[in-house]
Design an enzyme around this catalytic site. Sequence first.
Site, PDB file in Angstrom:
ATOM      1  CB  SER A 181      -0.962   0.022   1.189  1.00  0.00           C
ATOM      2  OG  SER A 181      -0.258   0.055   2.413  1.00  0.00           O
TER       3      SER A 181
ATOM      4  CE  LYS B  38      -2.776   1.573   5.183  1.00  0.00           C
ATOM      5  NZ  LYS B  38      -2.309   1.096   3.873  1.00  0.00           N
TER       6      LYS B  38
END
Length: 364
Positions: free
Chosen positions: A257, A302
């Site tokens: 990611s 996140k």
Amino acid sequence: MPRRTATMLASTLMLIALLCAGVFFPVPYSEMSPGPTVNTLGEHDGEPVLQIDGRKTYPTDGHLNMTTVRVTGADYRMNLVEAVYGWLAHDNKVVPHETLYPDGKTEEESTQENAEEFSQSQESAKVAALKQLDVPVKSWVIVSTVVKGSPSEGRLHAGDVIKTVDGKTVKEPADVAELVTEHKPGEDVVFTIVPAKEQAAAEKANRAPTKTEKVTITTTDSDDGGEKRAIVGISAGTDHTFPFSIDIKLADVGGPSAGLMFALGIYDKLTPGSLTGGKFVAGTGTIDDDGKVGPIGGIEMKTVGARSKGAQYFLTPADNCASAAQDTPDGLTLVKVDTIDDALGALEDIRSGDTADLPKCAVS
């Protein structure tokens, strides 16, 4: 004993029993929480995250932070009390255990897979950034992994370069599976390869490889539950040679990611001027060699982690936008990106202060 006292005692004992059950009774869930966030333009553990040698680099400022998620280990067994607390906690997320560890994967297997994905994401980030700068990159198809117990075990090895299959030139990883599945299970398929050791020696000596081998493998049935087809038990990938050294120094991180943020960090260091204009930008997203940005897991964790460190803008994969927008931390602008071009365009608006037309994420 008075009835009222007996009732209170029974209720108290039942409550104690329930609490004990909650503490000792395991439930099939795991927990995700915000993890560390690291500026790809800065240092980590005393070393620059991005180290480039053999090419002119330029000063940078601001932040291009990659973000992470903490997860409980594969062997950790959450109890009912912890699960309830996690469900109630705003910054944590409780998910079924199999979501993080499908097919009964061990923590060691998951860590290895994440490490491989992280390594591949770094390679794709380098390629995407250099393509954006029109810097040529040499690429070839390789054996990425060999399945244990498959017909290819001991015959093909990770890192072998696949030149042809049955004499037909291989240009993309997908070509390998396509050519193998032209066979019926039990038939032979012939690979022409450059052995991994020969390829490594050639790269080190800055020469073309001179040694190739033909390897014949008998195909077998697929056993993945889908339509039966011929397989040899490998996955194909892409390897690259770069015209200068790009090293990404970041330990204890896994998964694919961070690809987008690595690509942007490399681009920033190789171009004059500041990509961020001094702003604090964070983000996430996989990236492929052509600069396409893909979705990731744990987006809500996140964004929370990024904002807690001071991020003002968050580059968000288009496919994650709706989920992220449902609970955006105060003071954080979610910017929708689908490609590295989108991200660079958004950064141009951010550094100029002209953010009215930024493609912002919205709840669908």
